[in-house]
Design a protein around this motif. Structure first.
Motif, PDB file in Angstrom:
ATOM      1  N   UNK A   1     -27.360 -47.509  72.323  1.00  0.00           N
ATOM      2  CA  UNK A   1     -27.641 -46.860  73.601  1.00  0.00           C
ATOM      3  C   UNK A   1     -26.374 -46.119  74.035  1.00  0.00           C
ATOM      4  N   UNK A   2     -26.534 -44.892  74.389  1.00  0.00           N
ATOM      5  CA  UNK A   2     -25.365 -44.145  74.849  1.00  0.00           C
ATOM      6  C   UNK A   2     -24.708 -43.337  73.761  1.00  0.00           C
ATOM      7  N   UNK A   3     -25.071 -43.516  72.498  1.00  0.00           N
ATOM      8  CA  UNK A   3     -24.435 -42.658  71.506  1.00  0.00           C
ATOM      9  C   UNK A   3     -25.100 -41.287  71.539  1.00  0.00           C
ATOM     10  N   UNK A   4     -24.348 -40.250  71.286  1.00  0.00           N
ATOM     11  CA  UNK A   4     -24.871 -38.897  71.473  1.00  0.00           C
ATOM     12  C   UNK A   4     -26.105 -38.589  70.638  1.00  0.00           C
ATOM     13  N   UNK A   5     -26.123 -38.968  69.361  1.00  0.00           N
ATOM     14  CA  UNK A   5     -27.277 -38.631  68.532  1.00  0.00           C
ATOM     15  C   UNK A   5     -28.534 -39.317  69.062  1.00  0.00           C
ATOM     16  N   UNK A   6     -28.388 -40.590  69.402  1.00  0.00           N
ATOM     17  CA  UNK A   6     -29.537 -41.327  69.936  1.00  0.00           C
ATOM     18  C   UNK A   6     -30.035 -40.709  71.227  1.00  0.00           C
ATOM     19  N   UNK A   7     -29.109 -40.407  72.111  1.00  0.00           N
ATOM     20  CA  UNK A   7     -29.463 -39.758  73.390  1.00  0.00           C
ATOM     21  C   UNK A   7     -30.244 -38.484  73.155  1.00  0.00           C
TER      22      UNK A   7
ATOM     23  N   UNK B   1     -35.538 -35.385  73.222  1.00  0.00           N
ATOM     24  CA  UNK B   1     -36.062 -34.137  72.668  1.00  0.00           C
ATOM     25  C   UNK B   1     -37.417 -34.322  71.984  1.00  0.00           C
ATOM     26  N   UNK B   2     -38.399 -33.521  72.400  1.00  0.00           N
ATOM     27  CA  UNK B   2     -39.690 -33.487  71.698  1.00  0.00           C
ATOM     28  C   UNK B   2     -39.763 -32.293  70.747  1.00  0.00           C
ATOM     29  N   UNK B   3     -39.077 -31.210  71.139  1.00  0.00           N
ATOM     30  CA  UNK B   3     -39.198 -29.956  70.395  1.00  0.00           C
ATOM     31  C   UNK B   3     -37.804 -29.425  70.050  1.00  0.00           C
ATOM     32  N   UNK B   4     -37.598 -29.124  68.775  1.00  0.00           N
ATOM     33  CA  UNK B   4     -36.367 -28.451  68.359  1.00  0.00           C
ATOM     34  C   UNK B   4     -36.695 -27.000  68.028  1.00  0.00           C
ATOM     35  N   UNK B   5     -35.942 -26.103  68.646  1.00  0.00           N
ATOM     36  CA  UNK B   5     -36.095 -24.688  68.310  1.00  0.00           C
ATOM     37  C   UNK B   5     -34.837 -24.269  67.555  1.00  0.00           C
ATOM     38  N   UNK B   6     -35.034 -23.881  66.311  1.00  0.00           N
ATOM     39  CA  UNK B   6     -33.895 -23.524  65.468  1.00  0.00           C
ATOM     40  C   UNK B   6     -33.747 -22.012  65.346  1.00  0.00           C
ATOM     41  N   UNK B   7     -32.558 -21.528  65.624  1.00  0.00           N
ATOM     42  CA  UNK B   7     -32.190 -20.200  65.147  1.00  0.00           C
ATOM     43  C   UNK B   7     -32.136 -20.301  63.622  1.00  0.00           C
ATOM     44  N   UNK B   8     -32.344 -19.213  62.913  1.00  0.00           N
ATOM     45  CA  UNK B   8     -32.401 -19.301  61.439  1.00  0.00           C
ATOM     46  C   UNK B   8     -31.063 -18.986  60.781  1.00  0.00           C
TER      47      UNK B   8
ATOM     48  N   UNK C   1     -21.442 -44.439  52.337  1.00  0.00           N
ATOM     49  CA  UNK C   1     -21.809 -43.904  53.656  1.00  0.00           C
ATOM     50  C   UNK C   1     -21.001 -42.640  53.955  1.00  0.00           C
ATOM     51  N   UNK C   2     -21.673 -41.553  54.389  1.00  0.00           N
ATOM     52  CA  UNK C   2     -20.947 -40.350  54.779  1.00  0.00           C
ATOM     53  C   UNK C   2     -20.768 -40.369  56.285  1.00  0.00           C
ATOM     54  N   UNK C   3     -19.573 -40.248  56.710  1.00  0.00           N
ATOM     55  CA  UNK C   3     -19.331 -40.215  58.153  1.00  0.00           C
ATOM     56  C   UNK C   3     -19.480 -38.792  58.658  1.00  0.00           C
ATOM     57  N   UNK C   4     -20.021 -38.646  59.791  1.00  0.00           N
ATOM     58  CA  UNK C   4     -20.127 -37.318  60.374  1.00  0.00           C
ATOM     59  C   UNK C   4     -20.019 -37.421  61.872  1.00  0.00           C
ATOM     60  N   UNK C   5     -20.146 -36.334  62.544  1.00  0.00           N
ATOM     61  CA  UNK C   5     -19.868 -36.351  63.976  1.00  0.00           C
ATOM     62  C   UNK C   5     -20.809 -35.452  64.749  1.00  0.00           C
ATOM     63  N   UNK C   6     -21.166 -35.869  65.919  1.00  0.00           N
ATOM     64  CA  UNK C   6     -21.809 -34.979  66.873  1.00  0.00           C
ATOM     65  C   UNK C   6     -20.887 -34.935  68.076  1.00  0.00           C
ATOM     66  N   UNK C   7     -20.721 -33.775  68.604  1.00  0.00           N
ATOM     67  CA  UNK C   7     -19.733 -33.588  69.654  1.00  0.00           C
ATOM     68  C   UNK C   7     -20.436 -33.266  70.960  1.00  0.00           C
ATOM     69  N   UNK C   8     -19.878 -33.758  72.043  1.00  0.00           N
ATOM     70  CA  UNK C   8     -20.452 -33.447  73.352  1.00  0.00           C
ATOM     71  C   UNK C   8     -19.442 -32.671  74.168  1.00  0.00           C
ATOM     72  N   UNK C   9     -19.958 -31.832  75.021  1.00  0.00           N
ATOM     73  CA  UNK C   9     -19.092 -31.080  75.919  1.00  0.00           C
ATOM     74  C   UNK C   9     -19.361 -31.498  77.343  1.00  0.00           C
ATOM     75  N   UNK C  10     -18.310 -31.667  78.129  1.00  0.00           N
ATOM     76  CA  UNK C  10     -18.501 -31.986  79.543  1.00  0.00           C
ATOM     77  C   UNK C  10     -17.549 -31.157  80.373  1.00  0.00           C
ATOM     78  N   UNK C  11     -17.952 -30.876  81.606  1.00  0.00           N
ATOM     79  CA  UNK C  11     -17.086 -30.134  82.518  1.00  0.00           C
ATOM     80  C   UNK C  11     -15.920 -31.019  82.914  1.00  0.00           C
ATOM     81  N   UNK C  12     -14.779 -30.431  83.043  1.00  0.00           N
ATOM     82  CA  UNK C  12     -13.606 -31.184  83.463  1.00  0.00           C
ATOM     83  C   UNK C  12     -12.561 -30.211  83.944  1.00  0.00           C
ATOM     84  N   UNK C  13     -11.745 -30.661  84.890  1.00  0.00           N
ATOM     85  CA  UNK C  13     -10.679 -29.794  85.368  1.00  0.00           C
ATOM     86  C   UNK C  13      -9.495 -29.798  84.396  1.00  0.00           C
ATOM     87  N   UNK C  14      -9.485 -30.779  83.473  1.00  0.00           N
ATOM     88  CA  UNK C  14      -8.343 -30.882  82.557  1.00  0.00           C
ATOM     89  C   UNK C  14      -8.353 -29.731  81.564  1.00  0.00           C
TER      90      UNK C  14
END
Lengths: 361, 361
Positions: free
Chosen positions: B69-75, B80-87, B1-14
C-alpha cells in the motif's frame, strides 16, 4: 481642374456610423460644395494612430486653388522631408503602373523631397527592382530602393555576419541570393533546392551543414519539405543559428487578379517546426527606417510612410515614429479603414498619391 | 530479479538542484539500498502538473517483491481503468518495437485494463496503423487506435459536416483520405496535388472550389505552394470554411535517426497566410478523450495518459483531467523533465513502460 481630396483622421468618441449619418456624404470624393478647412493639431493626431479605443472620423475636404495655412496637403508637405513609398498598391498594381505616379514623383523631387521605395517582396534584389521600375518608365536609383531582400543583407552586414565565417541557408528566391552575393556572404539553398525531396528509410538522417549560422526565409514559390526540414535542422541544431524573416505578410499580389499566400506562410512553416520567433528585417520591423535615418542623416519625425496596408505600412510608420498616409489605391477599402473594428489609423488618407498634387494633373 | 523504478513528481518549494545535491543519486535507476516508500496523496500531486511556479522534485524508489500500500506502481494500477498510450517513443521508435512492450500490454489486458493507442501522426488511417501494429507482432483492434487522421473524421462526423453537402480540401497524406472515405465525406487535394504548381501571368487567379467547407491540414511530405494557396483561398474566401489541424507537433520521427519537421510546419504555413487559428483534433486537444469517455463510458479520472513528450502527451493528460506518466524511452530526457525551466510535470515517470511490471520481465 480635377477636384480631389486628402483625408485626415482624428481620435473622437463619436461613433463612425453616427458621423456618417449626420454628415453624409462624408466620404464622397470629387464632390463639390464640401466642408472647409480642418486644422487639427498634428500632435493630437499622432496619438490616434495606436490608441486602441479611438474611433476614426472621416472629414472630406475640397481643396481650393491656393494652398492655405491649415489645409491638410500643405500641412503634410511642410512637415515632410522624406517620403517612403510602399510599391505594390501605391506605385503599381501587379505589372501595371498606377496612373499619374511618374508626375507625382517628379513633382516631389522638384519640391526637394527625398524619396525611397520599400517593398516586402524579397523575390527581387535592388537590381531586380531597378529593372522593374525601368520597365514601367520610372527613373529611380538602386539606392532609393529598399526591398526586404536588401534588408536581410543589410541586417547581416550590420551584425558583422561575414566575420563569423559562417554560411546562410536560404528559403526564398533569387532576390536574396543576389543581395547576399553583393555583400560577399556565402549561401546555399533557395532555388537550387526547389526540386529536392527527402528519402525515408530506417536510420536515415538528412545531413545538414553545421556551419550554417543563419537561415533567411523569404517568399518562395518552390517551398518544399526538404527546405523546411533543412531550415529546421539548422535552427534547432546549430548553436546560435539565426532565423531571419524578410517579412511576414499573410498575402501578397503575385498577380492583380487575386490575393496569394505570402511569406507569412513560409515563415509560419519554419516557426511551426522550431518554435522560434524570427528577426523580421522588412516592414513592420524598424531596420530599414533606422538604416535610412543613419545613412542619410534625416529626422525621423519628418519622414512620411505612404502605403496601402494598415497592418504593415501604417503600423510600420506608427511603430517607427513616422507620419503615415494610407492610399486607397491598393488592398484597403475606405470601409475597412473607417470601420469600428479597425484600430490602426494613418494620419492622412488619399484615393491615390495623385491627390498629393490635385490641381496640377 | 530485475530492479526497476517508477518515479513520482510532487510540487515543492525546494529547488531541484538543492534536492539533487542533498539526496544524490536521486535519479539513479536500478540502484540498491534506496529510499523507501513515498505515499504522497494523489490529490496533492494533481495540482503540481500545471502549477507554473511548482518545482519538480524527483524521488526514486526501489520496489520490493510485493506491492505494498502506498507504493507508486500499486497506487497507479489501482487508480487506473484505462491506459492511453502514445505510440512513437512509447510503443516503438521509428520502425523498431521497444523491447518488452508486447508483454506489458498482455499483462495490462490480463489485469482487466482497457488500452488505447493515440498518435498524432496523420499519415496513416486506423487501418494503416493496424498493419503497422501487425507487422511489429502486436495484436490490437482498429477500435483501439486513435490516429489524428481518425480524429479529423470523428470531428467532422460529430459536427455533421456531411449534412452540409460540402467538400474537404486536404493538405496531408493518405491517412486522412482513407478516414474521410469511411465516413463518406467528399474530399480532394492531398497526394493528388503533390506535384502541382502555380502559373503566374498577369491577370491569373488560381480557381478554387467555393463548395469547400473545411480544410484539413495534416503532416504532408509533399507540401507545396499550390496546396498552401488553395487552402488559403478556401479559408479566406469561402464563408464559414473551417480550418482543421490534425495536430501541431513541431517535430516528428519519420526515421529514428533525427527529428523531422512535423505538422507544426504545415499548420504554421496555413496560419501564416490566413491569420486563422485551427481547430486541433489530435493531442493536446480534448476531442479524442471526450470521444473515448462517451463511447466507452469510462471515468475521466481513471484514465492514464502515457507518453514521451511533455508539451503534447503530458499536457494533453493534464488539460483533460487525466493522470499522466512520462516515459523516458522517447524524446524527453530526465534532465529536461527535472530542469527548473520545465513547468509541465507528469504524475509519474518511468524509463520505459517495462517499469510497469518490473518484477516479472
Amino acid at each position: 481642374m480635377r477636384l480631389s481630396a486628402i483625408h485626415m483622421l482624428a481620435a473622437s468618441a463619436a461613433p463612425v456610423r453616427a458621423f456618417v449619418a449626420s454628415a453624409a456624404p462624408s466620404v464622397a470624393r470629387f464632390a463639390g460644395g464640401s466642408s472647409g478647412i480642418f486644422s487639427g493639431a498634428r500632435q493630437g493626431l499622432r496619438g490616434a494612430v495606436l490608441a486602441s479605443k479611438a474611433r476614426p472620423v472621416s472629414r472630406t475636404m475640397r481643396m481650393a486653388n491656393s494652398q492655405r495655412l491649415g489645409d491638410p496637403i500643405g500641412q503634410m508637405m511642410d512637415k515632410t522631408d522624406v517620403f517612403i513609398f510602399d510599391c505594390d498598391g501605391v506605385i503599381w498594381k501587379g505589372d501595371s503602373l498606377i496612373e499619374g505616379v511618374p508626375s507625382v514623383l517628379d513633382r516631389l523631387r522638384q519640391a526637394g523631397k527625398r524619396i525611397f521605395f520599400v517593398t516586402n517582396n524579397s523575390t527581387k534584389s535592388r537590381k531586380g527592382y531597378k529593372s522593374k521600375f525601368d520597365s514601367l518608365g520610372l527613373s529611380v536609383e538602386p539606392e532609393e530602393i529598399f526591398s526586404s531582400s536588401f534588408a536581410a543583407a543589410a541586417y547581416l552586414e550590420q551584425t558583422r555576419f561575414k566575420d563569423t565565417g559562417k554560411k546562410v541557408y536560404i528559403v526564398g528566391e533569387v532576390g536574396i541570393e543576389e543581395e547576399l552575393d553583393l555583400i560577399g556572404v556565402p549561401h546555399f539553398g533557395g532555388p537550387s533546392d526547389g526540386s529536392k525531396g527527402v528519402e525515408l528509410k530506417p536510420g536515415f538522417a538528412l545531413p545538414h551543414d553545421e556551419n550554417v549560422g543563419a537561415v533567411v526565409v523569404g517568399f518562395d514559390r518552390m517551398i518544399n519539405y526538404y527546405k523546411i526540414q533543412y531550415a529546421q535542422l539548422c535552427i534547432n541544431e546549430n548553436p546560435g543559428c539565426e532565423f531571419i524573416a524578410t517579412n511576414t505578410d499573410a498575402v501578397t499580389h503575385l498577380t492583380d487578379a487575386q490575393e496569394w499566400a505570402g511569406n507569412g506562410a513560409m515563415v509560419g512553416a519554419i516557426k511551426g517546426c522550431t518554435g522560434v520567433e524570427p528577426t523580421i528585417v522588412g516592414k513592420p520591423g524598424p531596420l530599414m527606417i533606422d538604416y535610412i535615418i543613419q545613412k542619410y542623416n534625416v529626422e525621423r519625425s519628418r519622414i512620411c510612410m505612404v502605403g496601402d496596408r494598415l497592418d504593415t505600412d501604417v503600423l510600420f510608420g506608427a511603430n517607427n515614429g513616422l507620419m503615415s498616409i494610407l492610399t486607397l489605391s491598393g488592398v484597403t477599402t475606405e470601409e475597412k479603414l473607417l470601420s469600428p473594428e479597425n484600430k490602426i489609423n494613418p494620419d492622412y488618407y488619399v484615393n491615390s498619391i495623385n491627390d498629393f498634387f490635385p490641381f496640377y494633373t
